[in-house]
Design an enzyme around this catalytic site. Sequence first.
Site, PDB file in Angstrom:
ATOM      1  N   GLY A 126     -38.463 -71.154  17.433  1.00 42.33           N
ATOM      2  CA  GLY A 126     -38.496 -70.028  18.368  1.00 42.33           C
ATOM      3  C   GLY A 126     -38.278 -70.487  19.801  1.00 42.33           C
ATOM      4  N   ASP A 145     -40.764 -74.236  10.350  1.00 44.87           N
ATOM      5  CA  ASP A 145     -40.360 -72.850  10.601  1.00 44.87           C
ATOM      6  C   ASP A 145     -39.857 -72.259   9.304  1.00 44.87           C
ATOM      7  OD1 ASP A 145     -39.098 -70.409  11.757  1.00 44.87           O
ATOM      8  OD2 ASP A 145     -39.468 -71.443  13.636  1.00 44.87           O
ATOM      9  N   ILE A 146     -39.835 -70.923   9.253  1.00 46.11           N
ATOM     10  CA  ILE A 146     -39.335 -70.239   8.057  1.00 46.11           C
ATOM     11  C   ILE A 146     -37.805 -70.268   8.043  1.00 46.11           C
ATOM     12  CG2 ILE A 146     -39.248 -67.903   9.039  1.00 46.11           C
ATOM     13  CD1 ILE A 146     -40.776 -67.114   6.330  1.00 46.11           C
ATOM     14  N   ASP A 161     -43.426 -71.111   5.285  1.00 43.39           N
ATOM     15  CA  ASP A 161     -43.883 -69.746   5.543  1.00 43.39           C
ATOM     16  C   ASP A 161     -45.357 -69.854   5.949  1.00 43.39           C
ATOM     17  OD1 ASP A 161     -44.768 -67.178   5.537  1.00 43.39           O
ATOM     18  OD2 ASP A 161     -44.209 -66.727   3.455  1.00 43.39           O
ATOM     19  N   TYR A 203     -48.465 -55.607  18.931  1.00 40.96           N
ATOM     20  CA  TYR A 203     -48.492 -57.004  19.357  1.00 40.96           C
ATOM     21  C   TYR A 203     -49.713 -57.266  20.246  1.00 40.96           C
ATOM     22  CZ  TYR A 203     -46.797 -61.111  22.048  1.00 40.96           C
ATOM     23  OH  TYR A 203     -46.655 -62.329  22.672  1.00 40.96           O
ATOM     24  N   LYS A 215     -52.929 -59.644  19.538  1.00 41.70           N
ATOM     25  CA  LYS A 215     -53.299 -60.769  20.418  1.00 41.70           C
ATOM     26  C   LYS A 215     -54.741 -60.619  20.908  1.00 41.70           C
ATOM     27  CE  LYS A 215     -49.659 -63.329  20.181  1.00 41.70           C
ATOM     28  NZ  LYS A 215     -49.741 -64.640  19.527  1.00 41.70           N
ATOM     29  N   ILE A 252     -41.580 -65.440  29.347  1.00 41.89           N
ATOM     30  CA  ILE A 252     -41.124 -66.825  29.511  1.00 41.89           C
ATOM     31  C   ILE A 252     -39.597 -66.868  29.601  1.00 41.89           C
ATOM     32  CG2 ILE A 252     -41.139 -69.163  28.522  1.00 41.89           C
ATOM     33  CD1 ILE A 252     -43.951 -68.168  29.323  1.00 41.89           C
TER      34      ILE A 252
HETATM   35  C1  AKB Z   1     -43.071 -59.985  25.060  1.00 42.04           C
HETATM   36  O1  AKB Z   1     -42.377 -59.463  25.940  1.00 42.04           O
HETATM   37  O2  AKB Z   1     -43.441 -59.397  24.042  1.00 42.04           O
HETATM   38  C2  AKB Z   1     -43.542 -61.410  25.271  1.00 42.04           C
HETATM   39  C3  AKB Z   1     -44.890 -61.474  25.900  1.00 42.04           C
HETATM   40  C4  AKB Z   1     -45.093 -61.041  27.294  1.00 42.04           C
HETATM   41  O3  AKB Z   1     -45.828 -61.889  25.273  1.00 42.04           O
HETATM   42  N1  AKB Z   1     -42.603 -62.120  26.069  1.00 42.04           N
END
Ligand code: AKB
Length: 318
Positions: free
Chosen positions: A12, A35-36, A53, A143, A147, A173
């Site tokens: 990634g 990595d997968i 995996d 997401y 997290k 990033i």
């Molecule tokens: C995203 O945009 O989903 C990522 C993040 C900010 O964790 N780059």
Amino acid sequence: MNKRILLIGACGQIGSELTLRLRELHGNKAVIAADIREGTKELMESGPFERLDALDREAVRQVIETYGIQEVYLMAAMLSATGEKYPEKAWQLNMGTLFNILDLAKEGLIKKVFWPSSIAVFGPSTPKENTPQETVMEPETVYGISKQTGERWCAYYFRKYGVDVRSIRYPGIISWKTLPGGGTTDYAVEIYHNALLIGKYHSFLRKDTRLPMMYMDDAIEATIRIMESAPENIKVRSSYNIAAMSFTPEEIAAEIKRIVPEFTIKYREDFRQTIADGWPRSIDDSKAREDWGWAHRFDLKKMSEHMLQSLYKRYDEV
Ligand code: AKB
């Protein structure tokens, strides 16, 4: 013998550069990339590579035992934009892989774990400017929810079972080597490629959308620094805020235009605008600076010069 490190999600955006940097520091054979999917020739041929995996706990256990791994960097995840398209898959991947690694560490199979969190843990009710380390967190993306939940589990495994897990909340990033995939901050990478290839860019975020961002070199430095710090310096066992710069699409476009004068930008927002609108505009990272000496090196100007020079060289070679 050198310590042995396993990097899961090595192909990634962050994983690929982190693998190469760790190989520079610890020797090629000491860093096992997994990595997968397959990665670049450089990544797959510069040291051991395993197709893996990360949801398959027994397969992960086998790799750890075969290579005598002490540290795991778990970089596999589904990011914010793709996560909204595949909520169930995002939840399963982001949580399932974390539990696999935390449980193997709890068994005593691994000594130290790095797990990335994100500014996506924050939500619309979070203070947007200089967002504190500890504050209201009501993430609205799958997401972000994964997290935030993951952070709580990391803190729990540390407190209950003594698992040495360390984490930072990455902002967007930016890097020139590997493209990001499926994030809301991806525009800030695509824009540089498009500037050089076709001289124009259609931003999927509004021109005034300010988000926290960081150049890859700084992100790698932060990741290695937190992992190398003495355990007593890691006082936050959920995840640390870290920051480098914040900018809008309009500001990054102006910076690119300084170097590529013919560059033009248009704005056509899509569903990712809503995600970005729920995130902080800037981050207070004083705790990471105090606890383990975090410091960034790249601002928007320095990063833009480095990005465009590196990409120009790459496109010139092909
Ligand atoms: C995203 O945009 O989903 C990522 C993040 C900010 O964790 N780059």
